[in-house]
Design an enzyme around this catalytic site. Structure first.
Site, short mmCIF file in Angstrom:
data_model
loop_
_atom_site.label_atom_id
_atom_site.label_comp_id
_atom_site.label_asym_id
_atom_site.label_seq_id
_atom_site.Cartn_x
_atom_site.Cartn_y
_atom_site.Cartn_z
N ASN A 1 -30.86 6.47 -3.95
CA ASN A 1 -30.74 7.94 -3.94
C ASN A 1 -31.92 8.18 -2.67
O ASN A 1 -31.52 9.03 -2.17
CB ASN A 1 -30.83 8.58 -5.07
CG ASN A 1 -31.05 9.91 -4.80
OD1 ASN A 1 -30.19 10.51 -4.41
ND2 ASN A 1 -32.36 10.60 -4.96
N TYR B 1 -30.36 10.37 10.97
CA TYR B 1 -29.77 10.41 9.42
C TYR B 1 -28.26 10.21 9.51
O TYR B 1 -28.25 9.38 8.54
CB TYR B 1 -30.30 12.17 9.18
CG TYR B 1 -29.67 12.25 7.65
CD1 TYR B 1 -30.29 11.95 6.66
CD2 TYR B 1 -28.62 13.37 7.45
CE1 TYR B 1 -30.07 12.21 5.45
CE2 TYR B 1 -28.26 13.57 6.23
CZ TYR B 1 -29.11 12.78 5.02
OH TYR B 1 -28.67 13.49 3.78
N LYS C 1 -26.37 7.31 7.07
CA LYS C 1 -25.27 7.45 6.20
C LYS C 1 -24.00 6.85 6.30
O LYS C 1 -23.30 6.55 5.56
CB LYS C 1 -25.26 9.03 5.69
CG LYS C 1 -26.64 9.74 5.45
CD LYS C 1 -27.03 9.22 3.93
CE LYS C 1 -28.10 9.86 3.43
NZ LYS C 1 -28.49 9.37 2.18
#
Ligand code: NAD
Length: 245
Positions: free
Chosen positions: A88, A153, A157
């Protein structure tokens, strides 16, 4: 739902990770949380005193294979197994491509992507010997749409989704399930600190009319970690109020 299981939650000191840690503890698991500094780890543990026999905190370098192997050995020594890994920990980015330094791009790749590979590799070796386990990655709604700044970012992902789907296929035979949760805008400290008008503006673009609570995101992590998801692997579960960036 998780009695007798042991979970590692990276980035478990605050925000979504902390909500997952609490949810897992409430559901009977032993939990090892990681943070970037001992100070933040201690602060998180202070809030979890009622579970002190079932919770530990550590701060290894998540992108270092030797540190992670040593850390996971500590986990199995303390609790006897490693059943659930939640990858996470993550940082975001807002830089324009015109100002984005290659060093900053490498930094976000190391934490948001390489650490997911390193931790999954070390955990999978343990889980295979145990006869199975669960890996859950924190993706994001931007892994579906991209975003108009901070391209590093969403790039990480999208890659996390690729790792999730690929590892699900590779590790299925070892009874290791691999899934991801893709949260939308979530009321962590960062969002809570935004001006009310800005949060209202963001909320008005979300079909459910509001941002998500960390606890609502943690429910998805509970489901995927539990036996209720025993036939679910390779899924990217959106928990975003049907938002689109
Ligand atoms: P946060 O900033 O509140 O928490 C981040 C966690 O990562 C902390 O525990 C911190 O200690 C850890 N961390 C940060 N840098 C680290 C480093 N270099 N080494 C080790 N640990 C480090 O963040 P959050 O909003 O709760 O985000 C958690 C995850 O959820 C991230 O992967 C993020 O990309 C994802 N996410 C968040 C949102 C949101 O709106 N908050 C939306 C979609 C996805």
């Amino acid at each position: 739902m998780l009695k007798g299981k042991t979970a590692v939650v990276t980035g478990g000191t605050r925000g979504i990770g902390f909500a997952v840690v609490k949810k897992y503890l409430e559901n009977g698991a032993n939990v090892v949380l990681t943070g970037s500094r001992q100070e933040t780890v201690d602060k998180a543990l202070e809030q979890l005193k009622e579970y002190k026999d079932r919770v530990m905190g550590i701060c290894p370098d998540l992108a270092s294979p030797t540190e992670i192997e040593a850390a996971f050995a500590k986990v199995t020594d303390a609790f006897g197994s490693l059943d659930i890994l939640v990858n996470n920990a993550g940082i975001s980015a807002r830089e324009s491509i015109y100002d984005y330094s290659p060093d900053d791009f490498t930094k976000i790749l190391d934490l948001n992507l390489k650490s997911v590979f390193i931790c999954s590799q070390a955990a999978a070796k343990i889980m295979k010997k145990q006869g199975g386990g669960v890996i859950i990655n924190t993706s994001s709604m931007v892994s579906l749409y991209g975003q108009a700044a901070g391209c590093g970012y969403p790039a990480t992902k999208f890659a996390v989704n690729g790792l999730t789907k690929s590892l699900a296929r590779e590790l299925g035979r070892d009874q290791i399930r691999v899934n991801a949760v893709a949260p939308g805008v979530t009321k962590t400290d960062m969002v809570a600190a935004l001006p009310t008008e800005m949060v209202e503006r963001i909320s008005s673009t979300i079909p459910l009319g509001r941002v998500g609570e960390p606890d609502e995101i943690a429910d998805a992590f509970l489901y995927l970690a539990s036996d209720m998801a025993s036939y679910v692997t390779g899924a990217i579960l959106s928990v975003d109020g049907a938002a689109m960036t």
